[in-house]
Write an enzyme that holds these catalytic residues in place. Structure first.
Site, PDB file in Angstrom:
ATOM      1  N   HIS A 182     -34.414 -46.876  -2.510  1.00  0.00           N
ATOM      2  CA  HIS A 182     -36.077 -46.380  -3.214  1.00  0.00           C
ATOM      3  C   HIS A 182     -35.366 -45.539  -4.524  1.00  0.00           C
ATOM      4  CE1 HIS A 182     -37.845 -47.308   0.719  1.00  0.00           C
ATOM      5  NE2 HIS A 182     -37.286 -46.630   1.404  1.00  0.00           N
ATOM      6  N   CYS A 238     -14.479 -11.200  -5.911  1.00  0.00           N
ATOM      7  CA  CYS A 238     -13.899 -11.501  -6.196  1.00  0.00           C
ATOM      8  C   CYS A 238     -12.562 -10.264  -5.182  1.00  0.00           C
ATOM      9  CB  CYS A 238     -13.691 -10.342  -7.554  1.00  0.00           C
ATOM     10  SG  CYS A 238     -14.744 -10.469  -8.253  1.00  0.00           S
ATOM     11  N   ARG A 267     -10.111 -16.217  -3.549  1.00  0.00           N
ATOM     12  CA  ARG A 267     -11.594 -15.499  -4.800  1.00  0.00           C
ATOM     13  C   ARG A 267     -12.543 -15.238  -5.250  1.00  0.00           C
ATOM     14  NH1 ARG A 267     -13.280 -12.874  -0.058  1.00  0.00           N
ATOM     15  NH2 ARG A 267     -14.485 -11.385  -0.819  1.00  0.00           N
ATOM     16  N   GLU A 270     -21.337 -33.893   3.298  1.00  0.00           N
ATOM     17  CA  GLU A 270     -20.660 -33.578   3.253  1.00  0.00           C
ATOM     18  C   GLU A 270     -19.058 -33.882   2.744  1.00  0.00           C
ATOM     19  OE1 GLU A 270     -19.177 -30.736   3.478  1.00  0.00           O
ATOM     20  OE2 GLU A 270     -17.008 -30.471   3.612  1.00  0.00           O
ATOM     21  N   ASN A 275     -16.364  -5.679  -6.514  1.00  0.00           N
ATOM     22  CA  ASN A 275     -16.701  -6.201  -6.936  1.00  0.00           C
ATOM     23  C   ASN A 275     -18.493  -6.454  -5.363  1.00  0.00           C
ATOM     24  OD1 ASN A 275     -17.022  -9.318  -5.422  1.00  0.00           O
ATOM     25  ND2 ASN A 275     -16.078  -8.300  -3.253  1.00  0.00           N
ATOM     26  N   GLY A 276     -19.274  -7.615  -6.361  1.00  0.00           N
ATOM     27  CA  GLY A 276     -20.147  -8.019  -6.255  1.00  0.00           C
ATOM     28  C   GLY A 276     -21.335  -7.370  -7.540  1.00  0.00           C
ATOM     29  N   LYS A 297     -14.516 -18.816  -3.310  1.00  0.00           N
ATOM     30  CA  LYS A 297     -14.383 -19.247  -1.913  1.00  0.00           C
ATOM     31  C   LYS A 297     -15.054 -18.800  -0.753  1.00  0.00           C
ATOM     32  CE  LYS A 297     -12.679 -21.010   2.105  1.00  0.00           C
ATOM     33  NZ  LYS A 297     -13.279 -22.600   2.198  1.00  0.00           N
ATOM     34  N   TRP A 321     -14.068 -13.369 -10.366  1.00  0.00           N
ATOM     35  CA  TRP A 321     -14.716 -14.536 -10.199  1.00  0.00           C
ATOM     36  C   TRP A 321     -15.518 -13.994 -10.850  1.00  0.00           C
ATOM     37  CZ3 TRP A 321     -19.455 -16.281  -8.940  1.00  0.00           C
ATOM     38  CH2 TRP A 321     -19.386 -17.723  -8.813  1.00  0.00           C
ATOM     39  N   LYS A 329     -17.050 -32.553  -0.786  1.00  0.00           N
ATOM     40  CA  LYS A 329     -16.091 -32.650  -0.685  1.00  0.00           C
ATOM     41  C   LYS A 329     -15.436 -32.989  -1.751  1.00  0.00           C
ATOM     42  CE  LYS A 329     -14.914 -29.549   0.938  1.00  0.00           C
ATOM     43  NZ  LYS A 329     -16.323 -29.046   1.749  1.00  0.00           N
ATOM     44  N   GLU A 367     -16.381 -31.483  -5.447  1.00  0.00           N
ATOM     45  CA  GLU A 367     -15.873 -29.805  -6.037  1.00  0.00           C
ATOM     46  C   GLU A 367     -14.803 -30.118  -5.899  1.00  0.00           C
ATOM     47  OE1 GLU A 367     -15.966 -27.246  -3.033  1.00  0.00           O
ATOM     48  OE2 GLU A 367     -16.189 -29.157  -1.382  1.00  0.00           O
TER      49      GLU A 367
END
Ligand code: AGP
Length: 612
Positions: A508, A2, A27, A485, A104-105, A607, A78, A489, A492
């Site tokens: 395979h 948050c 955030r 990567e 936040n937490g 983030k 969040w 990208k 997401e």
């Protein structure tokens, strides 16, 4: 994840709070709110709204609070406990309405604390763990707001970054941190707090970063730091060197695109003063390691999450290639719980853009418990991981606002290669060989610029594939982490299901998924496994899967398989991932843009993942 903001001074607080929340929306953005503490009065002014900060601004406009209030706190959320809703939005208030808190937490023992309070008649209005803190502060003994907060936090287990105001102590903000970042700042007659120093850019003249167990008392123009036991703590403030313009979009449609285009400068800043061409080595004074200590290392463990993990895998290849040190990569969430084997001659290299990722921080702490030499590579100066590692390398990439990491990834790769070069030069890497690495690293900004110049071409190619619902990214060697990567990208920010795979692994099993609707992005720059990758591309084409190739300019062979080629400049294999990943970033960006996705704030993401 948050965002917390707070202000107390001689000017109205509301506009500062709203601007700070806008800067921290990346955030977390499922709800937001403010609490204003007027000079007198028996209640606080609370405004909250579901959605992003613009919804809160509407709520404030429709029902204006006390705009003259010079003290207040704010929050952008969040969700971790309780769905995104107005009732679960912060700030949360105590039963009397006289105390408000933003948090936040995660409070691990909130259910136990809540039940204990409910048994004495407390009524709760939300599903959150944070609301319990407001009730605890009101119940706690103390002659000052700070003493009440300290007493309230004593039984609390878990993580918190909190800011508390009370109309019984107008003008005072009490903040406390355990596991979630808090920066406090001063400028003239104002004092301020934020969970991300970028929110204070251009506002605070000096900033201090709290450590776990710190409690800070903010009054107009000053702050004092004390421990939970109410003893003085020395937490010096230093000038805040974040450029306010760097926090804005700079004319780009999205922060992510701005940060993709900032990558040449970010790399230049990351490399600046650290490459020694004449000695064929690098200088990383933040490691605070002498040659003898570096030469005595027997193995390296790199640990991180997400994009940083993929950069870390690249680093493992570089450590083994340049330094010949046995190296491995570990998911931070695995490392912290599986009782890993490390020893005093193990270097644990933690990678984190934010420096606050909970799993990576926990891995750092576990490695310290086991006596490993802990090093960090972070972008945020003063971040928790950087401070707890105590030695490492800052990326100097500038604030990365877009949730999808871009410039931090490239700078992590550069930092890891400089570290591998430095370690290699304490072993069998010669000055001449080191000079080749130095030259290659010095060329990376130009390699990136060459790819950025193809932005329009990449956008055109992206149009052909923007409607795909599945995709593969394949590569070998250093292009394998790059493939992982690239897939991250795309998934997401565009929500296309993309998988990164080692090119040799497709046959395979995953090759069963290939068909005309499943494009394959094949990473095939010139290098030791170029021809093998071409063979893998043939396998894909034989299953009618369309291929987008990322290949070295004027590669004569690649055109036999596809006309969708993104060209990268020729460069040594060990840095070819730098231009290749930029091409992947732009490909993902344009697919997401064409699909109309929010890009800077993808659904479900934040983030910095400061919870497990
Ligand atoms: C990358 O685009 C994602 N936002 C995510 O995977 C991120 O890399 C991960 O959460 C680690 O973050 P950190 O580098 O701040 O530790």
């Amino acid at each position: 994840m948050c965002g917390i903001i707070g202000f107390t001074g001689q000017a109205p607080a509301l506009s500062f709070l709203l601007d700070g929340l806008r800067r921290m929306e990346y955030r977390g953005y499922d709800s937001a709110g403010v609490a204003l503490c007027g000079a007198s009065g028996d209640r606080l002014d609370i405004r909250r709204a579901v959605g992003n900060v613009s919804e809160l601004e509407k709520a404030v406009a429709e029902n204006p609070p006390d705009r003259s209030a010079r003290c207040g706190i704010g929050h952008t959320r969040w969700a971790t406990h309780g769905a995104p809703s107005e009732r679960n939005a912060h700030p949360h208030v105590s039963p009397s309405g006289k105390i408000a808190i933003v948090h936040n937490g995660i409070i691990d023992n909130f259910a136990e604390l809540k039940a204990r309070l409910a048994a004495t008649g407390h009524v709760f209005n939300s599903d959150t763990d944070s609301e319990v803190l407001a009730h605890l502060v009101e119940e706690a003994a103390g002659n000052t707001l700070a003493e009440k907060v300290m007493a309230a936090l004593t039984p609390v287990r878990g993580t918190y970054g909190i800011a508390v105001v009370s109309c019984d102590w107008p003008g005072v903000i009490v903040v406390a941190r355990k596991g979630s970042p808090i920066a406090v700042g001063i400028a003239g007659s104002a004092a301020m707090v934020a969970s991300d120093p970028a929110a204070l850019a251009g506002r605070a003249e000096r900033v201090a970063y709290l450590d776990d167990g710190d409690v800070a008392i903010l009054t107009p123009g000053s702050f004092e730091v004390r421990s939970l036991a109410n003893t003085p703590v020395d937490r010096p403030a230093s000038p805040l060197d974040i450029d306010p313009a760097a926090v804005e979009k700079g004319g780009f449609e999205h922060f992510m695109l701005k940060e993709i285009f900032e990558q040449p400068e970010a790399l230049e800043n990351c490399l600046r003063g650290r490459l020694l061409p004449d000695e064929g080595t690098a200088k990383l004074s933040g490691l605070r390691l002498g040659p003898r200590e570096m030469a005595s290392l027997c193995n390296i463990v790199v640990t991180a999450c997400g994009t940083s993990y993929y950069a870390g895998l690249h680093g493992v290849y570089a450590f083994e290639q340049f330094a010949g040190i046995p190296s491995r990569i570990e998911q931070a969430a695995e490392f912290r719980y599986r009782n890993p084997i490390v020893s005093p001659d193990t270097a644990l290299v933690s990678l984190s853009q934010s420096g606050e990722t909970a799993d990576t921080l926990a891995a750092v702490r576990e490695a310290k418990r086991k006596g490993a030499l802990v090093l960090s590579i972070c972008n945020v100066v003063g971040s928790t991981i950087a401070r707890e590692a105590g030695r490492g390398v800052y990326l100097h990439a500038g604030p990365e606002i877009g949730v999808a990491s871009t410039k931090a990834f490239l700078c992590q790769v550069a930092a890891l290669e400089m570290m591998a070069l430095l370690l290699g030069r304490t072993r069998r890497l010669s000055g001449a060989e080191g000079a080749i690495v130095v030259k290659a690293l010095e060329s990376t900004p130009e390699l990136v610029r060459a790819v950025l110049a193809q932005n329009d071409r990449i956008a055109t190619i992206a149009e052909k594939y923007a409607s795909a619902n599945d995709a593969f990214f394949i590569g070998r060697g250093y292009q394998y982490p790059a493939a992982l990567e690239g897939a991250l990208k795309l998934k997401e920010i565009s929500y296309v299901h993309a998988e990164g795979y080692h090119a040799a692994e497709l046959k395979h099993g995953p090759i069963a998924l290939l068909e005309p609707a499943v494009p394959v992005v094949a990473l095939a720059p010139q290098g030791p496994e170029h021809d093998k990758t071409l063979a893998n591309i043939q396998e894909c084409r034989a299953r009618s899967a369309p291929v987008v190739a990322i290949a070295t300019e004027s590669d004569p062979a690649i055109r036999a398989f596809t006309e969708d080629i993104i060209e990268v400049p020729p460069c040594p294999d060990f840095i070819a991932a730098v231009p290749v990943v930029v091409a992947e970033q732009l490909f993902a960006y344009h697919v997401a843009r064409l699909r109309g996705e929010p890009i800077d704030r993808p659904r479900n993401l934040a983030k910095s993942v400061t919870v497990e």
